[in-house]
Design an enzyme around this catalytic site. Structure first.
Site, PDB file in Angstrom:
ATOM      1  N   SER A   5       0.829  -1.207   0.000  1.00 37.23           N
ATOM      2  CA  SER A   5       0.000   0.000   0.000  1.00 37.23           C
ATOM      3  C   SER A   5       0.865   1.259   0.000  1.00 37.23           C
ATOM      4  CB  SER A   5      -0.895   0.025   1.238  1.00 37.23           C
ATOM      5  OG  SER A   5      -1.556  -1.192   1.393  1.00 37.23           O
TER       6      SER A   5
HETATM    7  N1  SAH Z   1      -0.760  -5.034   4.020  1.00 35.89           N
HETATM    8  C1  SAH Z   1       0.055  -5.309   2.849  1.00 35.89           C
HETATM    9  C2  SAH Z   1      -0.632  -5.007   1.545  1.00 35.89           C
HETATM   10  C3  SAH Z   1      -1.694  -5.961   1.289  1.00 35.89           C
HETATM   11  S1  SAH Z   1      -2.247  -6.185  -0.368  1.00 35.89           S
HETATM   12  C4  SAH Z   1       1.398  -4.629   2.919  1.00 35.89           C
HETATM   13  O1  SAH Z   1       1.660  -3.909   3.886  1.00 35.89           O
HETATM   14  O2  SAH Z   1       2.202  -4.836   2.014  1.00 35.89           O
HETATM   15  C5  SAH Z   1      -3.597  -7.255   0.059  1.00 35.89           C
HETATM   16  C6  SAH Z   1      -3.208  -8.641   0.449  1.00 35.89           C
HETATM   17  O3  SAH Z   1      -4.394  -9.288   0.865  1.00 35.89           O
HETATM   18  C7  SAH Z   1      -2.632  -9.464  -0.694  1.00 35.89           C
HETATM   19  O4  SAH Z   1      -1.351  -9.920  -0.357  1.00 35.89           O
HETATM   20  C8  SAH Z   1      -3.637 -10.621  -0.840  1.00 35.89           C
HETATM   21  O5  SAH Z   1      -3.009 -11.867  -1.138  1.00 35.89           O
HETATM   22  C9  SAH Z   1      -4.269 -10.653   0.535  1.00 35.89           C
HETATM   23  N2  SAH Z   1      -5.607 -11.284   0.575  1.00 35.89           N
HETATM   24  C10 SAH Z   1      -6.652 -11.133  -0.260  1.00 35.89           C
HETATM   25  N3  SAH Z   1      -7.689 -11.904   0.151  1.00 35.89           N
HETATM   26  C11 SAH Z   1      -7.279 -12.531   1.294  1.00 35.89           C
HETATM   27  C12 SAH Z   1      -7.895 -13.468   2.189  1.00 35.89           C
HETATM   28  N4  SAH Z   1      -9.149 -13.918   2.024  1.00 35.89           N
HETATM   29  N5  SAH Z   1      -7.170 -13.908   3.242  1.00 35.89           N
HETATM   30  C13 SAH Z   1      -5.904 -13.493   3.458  1.00 35.89           C
HETATM   31  N6  SAH Z   1      -5.267 -12.617   2.642  1.00 35.89           N
HETATM   32  C14 SAH Z   1      -5.948 -12.142   1.572  1.00 35.89           C
END
Ligand code: SAH
Length: 214
Positions: A61
């Protein structure tokens, strides 16, 4: 490029000018070098206020969004926090500076493995990362004082609401499409849930089930 005094000053200036004003959050973001969480081609841009691609087609992000979500979560040093969507691990690392214990889950095993290596390298011993479908939360560790979801769902997932302690806060993006999403804050009271809409955002979707590579 390194996170030297000059880079830090510009990074913090951009955060403040975009509404990150909580001094504990700013200090955490000054301590944790985002460069550790951005790999390969994009490392030169680690200190710019923009989202960047990471492995598995996901994104780290934008720093100001990390700051705004973290301050909206009102974390205290006694809190046990669940993050859904480990991604690069950057957001969990920021939380690790502010809370007692962080559980973070991602549906991509590879992202969890890579994030754990960085947590070890930085000695962030209060983070536990799992490969799991975070829409079900982590029933074994519940209840949580704070929950942060970093992928967008249509509505707050029921299991996450159920795993929030009374008095607890959850911050998450909600919205149906790629373009219309809002960051909301849910506070659990004795009688139910209170909802505040914070601002428009754009996140990758919360997807059900583990990823095929996991
Ligand atoms: N917080 C992260 C950015 C996250 S991007 C950072 O600091 O870099 C969103 C993430 O959510 C992705 O890696 C994706 O794989 C994950 N995601 C999406 N659906 C999900 C689910 N049902 N359970 C766990 N992770 C999930």
């Amino acid at each position: 490029m390194s996170f030297d005094a000059e880079a830090k000053m510009q990074f913090l200036f951009a955060l403040r000018s975009r509404g990150v004003t909580d001094s504990a959050v700013l200090r955490a973001m000054e301590r944790i070098d985002r460069g550790h969480f951005v790999k390969g081609y994009f490392t030169d841009r680690a200190y710019e206020d923009m989202p960047l691609p990471i492995a598995c087609g996901q994104t780290i992000s934008q720093p100001s969004v990390v700051g705004i979500m973290t301050q909206a979560l009102q974390v205290s040093s006694r809190d046990k926090v669940l993050e859904v969507g480990t991604g690069s691990g950057y957001q969990a690392a920021i939380l690790s500076q502010l809370a007692r214990r962080i559980y973070t889950v991602d549906r991509h095993r590879r992202l969890v493995t890579e994030a754990k290596l960085v947590f070890d390298q930085l000695d962030l011993a209060n983070i536990t990362a799992f490969t799991a479908d975070g829409s079900f939360g982590l029933p074994d560790q519940a209840p949580f004082d704070r929950i942060l979801v970093t992928a967008a769902a249509e509505d707050p997932p029921g299991p996450l609401l159920a795993q929030l302690r009374i008095g607890g806060i959850m911050v998450l993006p909600v919205g149906q499409s790629d373009t219309v999403q809002h960051l909301i804050r849910v506070t659990r009271t004795e009688d139910g849930f209170e909802y505040d809409e914070l601002r428009p955002v754009r996140f990758v979707p919360l997807v059900e089930g583990l990823a095929k590579d996991s």
